[in-house]
Design an enzyme around this catalytic site. Structure first.
Site, PDB file in Angstrom:
ATOM      1  N   ALA A  87      46.866  39.825  47.204  1.00 21.51           N
ATOM      2  CA  ALA A  87      46.873  39.078  46.326  1.00 21.51           C
ATOM      3  C   ALA A  87      48.053  39.346  45.377  1.00 21.51           C
ATOM      4  CB  ALA A  87      45.510  39.294  45.426  1.00 21.51           C
ATOM      5  N   THR A 129      37.575  41.080  41.482  1.00 22.51           N
ATOM      6  CA  THR A 129      37.777  41.786  40.265  1.00 22.51           C
ATOM      7  C   THR A 129      36.696  41.451  39.129  1.00 22.51           C
ATOM      8  OG1 THR A 129      39.253  42.035  38.218  1.00 22.51           O
ATOM      9  CG2 THR A 129      39.296  39.873  39.648  1.00 22.51           C
ATOM     10  N   ASP A 130      36.564  42.321  38.293  1.00 26.98           N
ATOM     11  CA  ASP A 130      35.576  42.184  37.155  1.00 26.98           C
ATOM     12  C   ASP A 130      36.410  41.056  35.888  1.00 26.98           C
ATOM     13  OD1 ASP A 130      37.622  43.571  35.717  1.00 26.98           O
ATOM     14  OD2 ASP A 130      36.411  45.204  34.936  1.00 26.98           O
ATOM     15  N   GLU A 131      37.651  40.702  36.302  1.00 28.23           N
ATOM     16  CA  GLU A 131      38.293  39.992  35.260  1.00 28.23           C
ATOM     17  C   GLU A 131      37.559  38.404  35.421  1.00 28.23           C
ATOM     18  OE1 GLU A 131      42.363  40.206  34.417  1.00 28.23           O
ATOM     19  OE2 GLU A 131      42.389  42.163  34.745  1.00 28.23           O
ATOM     20  N   TYR A 154      45.593  34.569  36.666  1.00 27.33           N
ATOM     21  CA  TYR A 154      45.180  35.486  37.702  1.00 27.33           C
ATOM     22  C   TYR A 154      43.652  35.673  37.991  1.00 27.33           C
ATOM     23  CZ  TYR A 154      43.623  40.215  39.433  1.00 27.33           C
ATOM     24  OH  TYR A 154      42.843  40.855  40.087  1.00 27.33           O
ATOM     25  N   ALA A 156      41.651  33.332  37.149  1.00 26.47           N
ATOM     26  CA  ALA A 156      41.068  31.920  37.374  1.00 26.47           C
ATOM     27  C   ALA A 156      41.124  31.858  39.090  1.00 26.47           C
ATOM     28  CB  ALA A 156      41.773  30.783  36.587  1.00 26.47           C
ATOM     29  N   LYS A 158      41.368  34.158  41.237  1.00 26.91           N
ATOM     30  CA  LYS A 158      40.508  35.039  42.014  1.00 26.91           C
ATOM     31  C   LYS A 158      39.088  34.560  41.852  1.00 26.91           C
ATOM     32  CE  LYS A 158      41.020  38.742  43.473  1.00 26.91           C
ATOM     33  NZ  LYS A 158      41.673  39.236  44.768  1.00 26.91           N
ATOM     34  N   LYS A 193      51.632  48.250  35.811  1.00 23.49           N
ATOM     35  CA  LYS A 193      50.377  48.542  35.113  1.00 23.49           C
ATOM     36  C   LYS A 193      50.112  49.721  34.457  1.00 23.49           C
ATOM     37  CE  LYS A 193      49.174  45.379  38.225  1.00 23.49           C
ATOM     38  NZ  LYS A 193      48.559  45.250  39.880  1.00 23.49           N
ATOM     39  N   HIS A 289      44.055  37.868  25.923  1.00 19.70           N
ATOM     40  CA  HIS A 289      43.877  39.244  26.295  1.00 19.70           C
ATOM     41  C   HIS A 289      42.495  39.271  26.398  1.00 19.70           C
ATOM     42  CE1 HIS A 289      45.260  43.523  25.723  1.00 19.70           C
ATOM     43  NE2 HIS A 289      44.556  43.322  26.791  1.00 19.70           N
TER      44      HIS A 289
HETATM   45  P1  NAD Z   1      48.795  45.038  44.659  1.00 20.15           P
HETATM   46  O1  NAD Z   1      49.783  43.993  43.940  1.00 20.15           O
HETATM   47  O2  NAD Z   1      49.334  46.591  44.479  1.00 20.15           O
HETATM   48  O3  NAD Z   1      49.127  44.813  46.259  1.00 20.15           O
HETATM   49  C1  NAD Z   1      49.053  43.429  46.820  1.00 20.15           C
HETATM   50  C2  NAD Z   1      49.668  43.572  48.208  1.00 20.15           C
HETATM   51  O4  NAD Z   1      49.295  42.315  48.883  1.00 20.15           O
HETATM   52  C3  NAD Z   1      50.905  44.028  48.361  1.00 20.15           C
HETATM   53  O5  NAD Z   1      51.275  44.801  49.311  1.00 20.15           O
HETATM   54  C4  NAD Z   1      51.634  42.506  48.501  1.00 20.15           C
HETATM   55  O6  NAD Z   1      52.720  42.656  49.279  1.00 20.15           O
HETATM   56  C5  NAD Z   1      50.474  41.904  49.348  1.00 20.15           C
HETATM   57  N1  NAD Z   1      50.656  40.320  49.384  1.00 20.15           N
HETATM   58  C6  NAD Z   1      50.960  39.696  48.369  1.00 20.15           C
HETATM   59  N2  NAD Z   1      50.930  38.224  48.585  1.00 20.15           N
HETATM   60  C7  NAD Z   1      50.701  38.088  49.915  1.00 20.15           C
HETATM   61  C8  NAD Z   1      50.713  37.189  50.969  1.00 20.15           C
HETATM   62  N3  NAD Z   1      50.844  35.888  50.669  1.00 20.15           N
HETATM   63  N4  NAD Z   1      50.297  37.687  52.131  1.00 20.15           N
HETATM   64  C9  NAD Z   1      50.367  38.915  52.691  1.00 20.15           C
HETATM   65  N5  NAD Z   1      50.359  39.810  51.874  1.00 20.15           N
HETATM   66  C10 NAD Z   1      50.604  39.784  50.292  1.00 20.15           C
HETATM   67  O7  NAD Z   1      47.343  45.055  44.262  1.00 20.15           O
HETATM   68  P2  NAD Z   1      46.354  46.016  44.023  1.00 20.15           P
HETATM   69  O8  NAD Z   1      46.299  46.460  42.984  1.00 20.15           O
HETATM   70  O9  NAD Z   1      46.250  46.710  45.460  1.00 20.15           O
HETATM   71  O10 NAD Z   1      44.960  44.910  44.335  1.00 20.15           O
HETATM   72  C11 NAD Z   1      44.462  44.785  45.656  1.00 20.15           C
HETATM   73  C12 NAD Z   1      43.153  43.848  45.600  1.00 20.15           C
HETATM   74  O11 NAD Z   1      42.080  44.343  44.560  1.00 20.15           O
HETATM   75  C13 NAD Z   1      43.722  42.373  44.701  1.00 20.15           C
HETATM   76  O12 NAD Z   1      42.939  41.247  45.445  1.00 20.15           O
HETATM   77  C14 NAD Z   1      43.123  42.800  43.441  1.00 20.15           C
HETATM   78  O13 NAD Z   1      42.950  41.111  42.738  1.00 20.15           O
HETATM   79  C15 NAD Z   1      42.234  43.470  43.511  1.00 20.15           C
HETATM   80  N6  NAD Z   1      41.787  44.231  42.286  1.00 20.15           N
HETATM   81  C16 NAD Z   1      42.783  45.179  41.875  1.00 20.15           C
HETATM   82  C17 NAD Z   1      42.115  45.899  40.831  1.00 20.15           C
HETATM   83  C18 NAD Z   1      43.363  46.965  40.263  1.00 20.15           C
HETATM   84  O14 NAD Z   1      42.841  47.499  39.017  1.00 20.15           O
HETATM   85  N7  NAD Z   1      44.477  47.081  40.758  1.00 20.15           N
HETATM   86  C19 NAD Z   1      40.964  45.849  40.292  1.00 20.15           C
HETATM   87  C20 NAD Z   1      40.111  44.780  40.580  1.00 20.15           C
HETATM   88  C21 NAD Z   1      40.515  44.044  41.676  1.00 20.15           C
HETATM   89  O1  DAU Z   2      39.955  44.610  35.672  1.00 17.97           O
HETATM   90  C1  DAU Z   2      40.633  44.600  36.903  1.00 17.97           C
HETATM   91  C2  DAU Z   2      41.870  44.407  36.820  1.00 17.97           C
HETATM   92  O2  DAU Z   2      42.802  45.379  36.205  1.00 17.97           O
HETATM   93  C3  DAU Z   2      42.604  43.765  38.118  1.00 17.97           C
HETATM   94  O3  DAU Z   2      41.718  42.684  38.469  1.00 17.97           O
HETATM   95  C4  DAU Z   2      43.979  43.497  38.051  1.00 17.97           C
HETATM   96  O4  DAU Z   2      44.605  43.287  39.197  1.00 17.97           O
HETATM   97  C5  DAU Z   2      44.628  44.753  37.414  1.00 17.97           C
HETATM   98  O5  DAU Z   2      46.182  44.619  37.423  1.00 17.97           O
HETATM   99  C6  DAU Z   2      43.941  45.217  36.032  1.00 17.97           C
HETATM  100  O6  DAU Z   2      44.285  44.266  35.111  1.00 17.97           O
HETATM  101  P1  DAU Z   2      44.555  44.486  33.522  1.00 17.97           P
HETATM  102  O7  DAU Z   2      45.361  43.382  32.893  1.00 17.97           O
HETATM  103  O8  DAU Z   2      43.445  44.993  32.963  1.00 17.97           O
HETATM  104  O9  DAU Z   2      45.554  45.573  33.880  1.00 17.97           O
HETATM  105  P2  DAU Z   2      46.973  46.100  33.254  1.00 17.97           P
HETATM  106  O10 DAU Z   2      47.054  47.656  33.415  1.00 17.97           O
HETATM  107  O11 DAU Z   2      47.856  45.191  33.278  1.00 17.97           O
HETATM  108  O12 DAU Z   2      46.620  46.357  31.645  1.00 17.97           O
HETATM  109  C7  DAU Z   2      45.448  47.347  31.246  1.00 17.97           C
HETATM  110  C8  DAU Z   2      45.361  47.122  29.771  1.00 17.97           C
HETATM  111  O13 DAU Z   2      46.565  47.679  29.253  1.00 17.97           O
HETATM  112  C9  DAU Z   2      45.280  45.698  29.412  1.00 17.97           C
HETATM  113  O14 DAU Z   2      44.226  45.569  28.060  1.00 17.97           O
HETATM  114  C10 DAU Z   2      46.523  45.400  28.738  1.00 17.97           C
HETATM  115  C11 DAU Z   2      46.839  46.619  28.524  1.00 17.97           C
HETATM  116  N1  DAU Z   2      48.280  46.866  28.342  1.00 17.97           N
HETATM  117  C12 DAU Z   2      49.025  46.806  29.842  1.00 17.97           C
HETATM  118  C13 DAU Z   2      50.392  46.824  29.950  1.00 17.97           C
HETATM  119  C14 DAU Z   2      50.985  46.751  31.130  1.00 17.97           C
HETATM  120  C15 DAU Z   2      49.383  47.412  27.476  1.00 17.97           C
HETATM  121  O15 DAU Z   2      48.714  47.719  26.346  1.00 17.97           O
HETATM  122  N2  DAU Z   2      50.642  47.695  27.589  1.00 17.97           N
HETATM  123  C16 DAU Z   2      51.160  47.397  28.820  1.00 17.97           C
HETATM  124  O16 DAU Z   2      52.432  47.705  29.010  1.00 17.97           O
END
Ligand code: NAD
Ligand code: DAU
Length: 347
Positions: A87, A129-131, A154, A156, A158, A193, A289
């Site tokens: 994703a 995701t919980d989002e 994002y 929407a 998902k 992140k 946000h």
């Molecule tokens: P990430 O952005 O670190 O990794 C995404 C991976 O998908 C990358 O390796 C990228 O190259 C690959 N990718 C993107 N587009 C592609 C495509 N069109 N075809 C093939 N590969 C593709 O993401 P993450 O943080 O590891 O998240 C993984 C999954 O978990 C996602 O579906 C995200 O929505 C979900 N998620 C993440 C979090 C979080 O906190 N990181 C929380 C809840 C859910």
């Molecule tokens: O809740 C699950 C989601 O968590 C996943 O679905 C997403 O893929 C993942 O990116 C993450 O989304 P968030 O938007 O919550 O994560 P992020 O790390 O971007 O931001 C976490 C919180 O911190 C959010 O409230 C925004 C804030 N933030 C983020 C950044 C990058 C800041 O205050 N400063 C920053 O520079």
């Protein structure tokens, strides 16, 4: 088991593959990792796994939006299980450029489902995701029954992919499960992140940009705990069901950043031992946000016996240590494109 993992070179996908090979003794199958290697995908995350398990780990460089490439992977490798991580995952990038999110998260998921539907798969597990549930007030937590109310392009996209997965269960009888998890953190997270960005900026004595008043709340989950949950769901989750996965560690962003600062004072002191908290800088808020996320993980606890094991302090300490020990990895992911994003976004 011949498991197709999509997005296995990203943060959670690579941790999941590592978890299966190193920490799941009951996994004895093969992994076919398909990833298009966007800015967030890094082959190096799994170099050691590729070397140690050459017969059981296969990487295919392909895009999930490329139906022909997917068809070849399914037929060449006898795929019987799918675990779908691929994703576009960063909310801020979805606000600047939603197109890629619609393409990968919706069209890519649709392609995979189409490929899977006549293959009699044992399991299609979709990572969400919980989002998708939107923003909470001060009370209550998200359950699997909470209505969808996404705020960003994002979330929407998902939400759309989740609906498609459920529709393929109801309409075509595809053997699906879904998990909606809270914010993950841990090794190999791309430093756009919050947590890795703060660690790396703190390490270099740069400003720590906190959005708005810093009082937005997230529920932090250590990535290895999440990987264990996914494996339990793939093995034992009921078909058609959704499981919420959370860390049971809610915290305001500003408190979390202060916690990182205090640990960094101890683990990587600044010259003259000036406190890292002095680097905190409040910046313009993210549009749309969400104020608070919190997961009720009662269903996965009661049905599958899963609970998170890592305390926030232990997890953050381990994560800081990992970033301090992996400066080469950090240098390599901080490419020109990465620096451009940081400059453009935080200017
Ligand atoms: P990430 O952005 O670190 O990794 C995404 C991976 O998908 C990358 O390796 C990228 O190259 C690959 N990718 C993107 N587009 C592609 C495509 N069109 N075809 C093939 N590969 C593709 O993401 P993450 O943080 O590891 O998240 C993984 C999954 O978990 C996602 O579906 C995200 O929505 C979900 N998620 C993440 C979090 C979080 O906190 N990181 C929380 C809840 C859910
Ligand atoms: O809740 C699950 C989601 O968590 C996943 O679905 C997403 O893929 C993942 O990116 C993450 O989304 P968030 O938007 O919550 O994560 P992020 O790390 O971007 O931001 C976490 C919180 O911190 C959010 O409230 C925004 C804030 N933030 C983020 C950044 C990058 C800041 O205050 N400063 C920053 O520079």
């Amino acid at each position: 088991m011949n498991m197709l993992v999509t997005g296995g070179c990203g943060f959670i996908g690579s941790n999941f593959i590592r978890y299966l090979f190193q920490d799941a003794p009951d996994f004895n199958g093969r992994i076919i990792n398909i990833d298009s290697l966007t800015y967030a995908g890094n082959l190096e995350n799994l170099t050691d796994i590729a070397e140690t398990f050459p017969d059981r780990y296969i990487f295919v460089h392909a895009d999930i939006c490329d139906a022909e490439a997917l068809a070849a992977v399914f037929s060449d490798h006898g795929i019987d299980t799918v675990c779908h991580f691929a994703a576009e995952s960063h909310v801020d990038r979805s606000i600047v450029g939603p197109d890629a999110f619609i393409r990968t998260n919706i069209i890519g998921t649709f392609n995979l489902l189409e490929m899977a539907r006549d293959k009699k798969l044992k399991r299609f597990h979709h990572i969400s995701t919980d989002e998708v549930y939107g923003s909470l007030g001060p009370d209550g937590r998200f359950t699997e029954q909470t209505a969808y109310d996404p705020s960003s392009p994002y979330s929407a996209s998902k939400a759309a992919s989740d609906h498609l997965v459920r529709a393929y269960f109801r309409t075509y009888g595809l053997s699906v499960t879904l998990s909606n998890c809270s914010n993950n953190y841990g090794p190999y997270q791309f430093p756009e992140k919050l947590i890795p960005l703060m660690i790396l900026n703190a390490r270099s004595g740069k400003a720590l940009p906190v959005y708005g008043d810093g009082k937005n709340i997230r529920d932090w989950l250590y990535v290895k705990d999440h990987c264990r949950a996914i494996w339990e769901i793939i093995k034992h989750g009921a078909l058609g069901e959704t499981y919420n996965v959370g860390g049971d560690h809610e915290m305001e962003n500003i408190r979390l950043v202060e916690m990182i600062c205090d640990l960094m004072d101890d683990m990587a002191p600044l010259p003259g031992r000036s406190p890292h908290r002095g680097l905190i800088s409040f910046v313009k808020d993210r549009p749309g946000h969400d104020r608070r996320y919190a997961i009720d993980a009662g269903k996965i606890r009661d049905e599958l016996g899963w609970t998170p094991e890592t305390t926030l302090e232990n997890g953050i300490r381990a994560t800081i240590q990992w970033y301090l020990d992996h400066s080469e990895w950090i240098e390599r992911v901080q490419s020109g494109a990465y620096r451009e994003w940081i400059q453009q976004h935080y200017q």
